[in-house]
Design an enzyme around this catalytic site. Structure first.
Site, PDB file in Angstrom:
ATOM      1  N   ARG A   1      -5.087   6.168   5.273  1.00 16.71           N
ATOM      2  CA  ARG A   1      -4.256   5.329   6.350  1.00 16.71           C
ATOM      3  C   ARG A   1      -3.994   6.196   7.704  1.00 16.71           C
ATOM      4  O   ARG A   1      -4.702   7.434   7.563  1.00 16.71           O
ATOM      5  CB  ARG A   1      -3.263   5.273   6.172  1.00 16.71           C
ATOM      6  CG  ARG A   1      -2.726   4.521   4.856  1.00 16.71           C
ATOM      7  CD  ARG A   1      -1.198   4.452   5.061  1.00 16.71           C
ATOM      8  NE  ARG A   1      -1.416   3.260   3.341  1.00 16.71           N
ATOM      9  CZ  ARG A   1      -0.753   3.535   2.386  1.00 16.71           C
ATOM     10  NH1 ARG A   1      -0.444   4.494   2.279  1.00 16.71           N
ATOM     11  NH2 ARG A   1      -0.401   2.593   1.512  1.00 16.71           N
TER      12      ARG A   1
ATOM     13  N   LYS B   1       3.268   6.073   2.486  1.00 13.94           N
ATOM     14  CA  LYS B   1       3.899   5.151   2.704  1.00 13.94           C
ATOM     15  C   LYS B   1       5.849   5.371   1.775  1.00 13.94           C
ATOM     16  O   LYS B   1       5.276   5.583   0.998  1.00 13.94           O
ATOM     17  CB  LYS B   1       4.049   3.821   2.650  1.00 13.94           C
ATOM     18  CG  LYS B   1       2.926   2.636   3.426  1.00 13.94           C
ATOM     19  CD  LYS B   1       3.214   1.799   3.370  1.00 13.94           C
ATOM     20  CE  LYS B   1       2.272   0.934   4.850  1.00 13.94           C
ATOM     21  NZ  LYS B   1       1.972  -0.265   4.476  1.00 13.94           N
TER      22      LYS B   1
ATOM     23  N   HIS C   1      -8.441   1.599  10.443  1.00 15.00           N
ATOM     24  CA  HIS C   1      -8.220   0.732   9.026  1.00 15.00           C
ATOM     25  C   HIS C   1     -10.086   0.522   8.271  1.00 15.00           C
ATOM     26  O   HIS C   1      -9.639   0.275   7.341  1.00 15.00           O
ATOM     27  CB  HIS C   1      -7.407  -0.459   9.124  1.00 15.00           C
ATOM     28  CG  HIS C   1      -6.692  -0.198   8.366  1.00 15.00           C
ATOM     29  ND1 HIS C   1      -4.821   0.512   8.641  1.00 15.00           N
ATOM     30  CD2 HIS C   1      -5.806  -0.737   7.315  1.00 15.00           C
ATOM     31  CE1 HIS C   1      -4.656   0.921   7.823  1.00 15.00           C
ATOM     32  NE2 HIS C   1      -4.802  -0.421   6.977  1.00 15.00           N
TER      33      HIS C   1
ATOM     34  N   ARG D   1     -11.107   2.776   6.115  1.00 20.13           N
ATOM     35  CA  ARG D   1     -10.168   2.875   4.668  1.00 20.13           C
ATOM     36  C   ARG D   1     -10.612   1.590   3.599  1.00 20.13           C
ATOM     37  O   ARG D   1     -11.004   1.450   2.641  1.00 20.13           O
ATOM     38  CB  ARG D   1      -8.722   2.416   4.601  1.00 20.13           C
ATOM     39  CG  ARG D   1      -7.567   2.518   4.335  1.00 20.13           C
ATOM     40  CD  ARG D   1      -6.111   2.955   4.258  1.00 20.13           C
ATOM     41  NE  ARG D   1      -5.323   2.181   3.126  1.00 20.13           N
ATOM     42  CZ  ARG D   1      -4.501   2.739   2.203  1.00 20.13           C
ATOM     43  NH1 ARG D   1      -5.236   3.865   2.211  1.00 20.13           N
ATOM     44  NH2 ARG D   1      -3.485   2.211   1.959  1.00 20.13           N
TER      45      ARG D   1
ATOM     46  N   HIS E   1      -1.327   2.178  -3.629  1.00 24.67           N
ATOM     47  CA  HIS E   1      -0.507   1.094  -3.143  1.00 24.67           C
ATOM     48  C   HIS E   1       0.139   0.833  -3.976  1.00 24.67           C
ATOM     49  O   HIS E   1       0.174   1.182  -5.347  1.00 24.67           O
ATOM     50  CB  HIS E   1      -2.046   0.057  -3.468  1.00 24.67           C
ATOM     51  CG  HIS E   1      -2.935  -0.589  -2.215  1.00 24.67           C
ATOM     52  ND1 HIS E   1      -3.849  -1.267  -2.091  1.00 24.67           N
ATOM     53  CD2 HIS E   1      -2.306   0.272  -1.202  1.00 24.67           C
ATOM     54  CE1 HIS E   1      -4.766  -1.090  -1.162  1.00 24.67           C
ATOM     55  NE2 HIS E   1      -3.985  -0.692  -0.230  1.00 24.67           N
TER      56      HIS E   1
ATOM     57  N   TYR F   1      -9.626  -6.247  -2.194  1.00 21.46           N
ATOM     58  CA  TYR F   1     -11.525  -6.115  -2.052  1.00 21.46           C
ATOM     59  C   TYR F   1     -12.373  -6.558  -3.091  1.00 21.46           C
ATOM     60  O   TYR F   1     -13.087  -5.705  -3.195  1.00 21.46           O
ATOM     61  CB  TYR F   1     -10.375  -4.679  -2.132  1.00 21.46           C
ATOM     62  CG  TYR F   1     -10.155  -3.671  -1.339  1.00 21.46           C
ATOM     63  CD1 TYR F   1     -10.195  -3.488   0.122  1.00 21.46           C
ATOM     64  CD2 TYR F   1      -8.840  -3.398  -1.504  1.00 21.46           C
ATOM     65  CE1 TYR F   1      -9.566  -3.275   1.269  1.00 21.46           C
ATOM     66  CE2 TYR F   1      -8.102  -3.043  -0.114  1.00 21.46           C
ATOM     67  CZ  TYR F   1      -8.448  -2.437   0.996  1.00 21.46           C
ATOM     68  OH  TYR F   1      -8.297  -2.053   2.121  1.00 21.46           O
TER      69      TYR F   1
END
Length: 313
Positions: free
Chosen positions: A149, A173, A242, A245, A268, A277
């Site tokens: 990220r 995150k 992004h 990524r 994730h 994806y």
């Protein structure tokens, strides 16, 4: 706006920062969403949170939709409101949660934009023209190599990378740390950047990527440098962090088919996030199918095949 609207928001944000230990960026997002709602309520002549009804919030959702917000953005606003009212209930500043049963309007799911392998190879194989472009190339190689990220890249320190082990440690995150592999191209770019970094950064600075002034490079600067790199090196679409990524995830999934591994690499929490994806086009799937399954290869007639078929009839 009256203190009856703004005061509880300030208390809630302090609660998120001190008790829940949310990042400043997350707190700012809640603050913006709730301040926007408070302004709408005040314009609607409502000055207390306990007086807000589900009907009021449905009208607010309709207002956001008319102003052009998509379903995902409206869902975030509603999530902020639900979380805020949980806090108000705990503090006995409300008697119910009017946002509980309200759903955002559905919007089409946007597929992430990706660059194809050939285009990325062309961009990343381009030679840097000065020390700052050496830095830029290193950043972009790391992003594509490890699926970072933008915030993760900007937060890297000197001790985040283990060149000998070919690994990188990132803080994702929710302050979750993960260890990722680094490809040989990115390691070579890192080897070229580190001596140049020493000449720019003062001794105490720990940031891996620094500006011309020697301080940590900001997220906005990284975005601007990638866009500039794409233009200078002849990209046929606008480049943004992004996209690197997304391209990493898409290319990994196309090659491996291992959704769970890609989920771990991207950091994730929910595999449903990674499933976006799986948008491989049918032609690619059909080609893999034809090449892989010994009894499923479809017969494609050429002109001779058709002649043979006609003569047989």
């Amino acid at each position: 706006m009256p203190p009856g609207l703004t005061g509880p928001i300030d208390d809630f944000i302090r609660h998120l920062a001190s008790e829940k230990r949310h990042s400043p960026r997350t707190c700012d997002s809640y603050q913006r969403d709730l301040t926007r709602l408070a302004a709408w309520l005040w314009h609607d002549q409502c000055g207390e949170w306990r007086k807000v009804s589900s009907h009021d919030l449905r009208r607010y959702v309709a207002t956001l939709s008319r102003e052009g917000l998509g379903g995902r953005s409206i869902a975030r606003h509603l999530s902020s409101s639900r979380r805020f009212y949980q806090f108000l209930l705990r503090e006995r500043l409300a008697t119910d949660n009017p946002a509980l049963d309200i759903r955002a309007p559905k919007s089409g799911r946007r597929l992430p934009k990706v660059a194809d392998v050939d285009q990325l190879s062309h961009l990343l194989d381009a030679s840097p023209d000065d020390p700052l472009e050496v830095r830029d190339l290193c950043m972009f190689e790391l992003m594509y190599s490890s699926g970072l990220r933008l915030s993760e890249l900007a937060g890297l320190n000197l001790d985040s990378v283990d060149p000998k082990g070919g690994e990188i440690r990132v803080l994702g995150k929710g302050s979750k740390e993960r260890i990722l592999p680094v490809g040989s191209k990115a390691l070579a770019a890192l080897k070229a950047w580190l001596p140049l970094r020493t000449a720019l950064a003062p001794e105490p600075e720990q940031a891996l990527f620094v500006s011309r002034r020697g301080d940590r490079l900001s997220r906005r600067s990284i975005q601007a440098r990638l866009s500039r790199w794409g233009v200078a090196k002849g990209a046929d679409q606008k480049m943004h962090p992004h996209m690197l990524r997304h391209s990493f995830a898409s290319h990994m999934l196309e090659s491996s088919g291992d959704l769970r591994a890609v989920q771990e690499l991207l950091g994730h929490a929910d595999i449903a996030t990674t499933q976006v994806y799986t948008h491989l086009d049918f032609q690619h799937l059909a080609r893999v199918y034809d090449q892989s399954h010994p009894r499923a290869r479809r017969h494609q007639y050429d002109g001779n095949d058709r002649n043979e078929k006609n003569s047989a009839e």
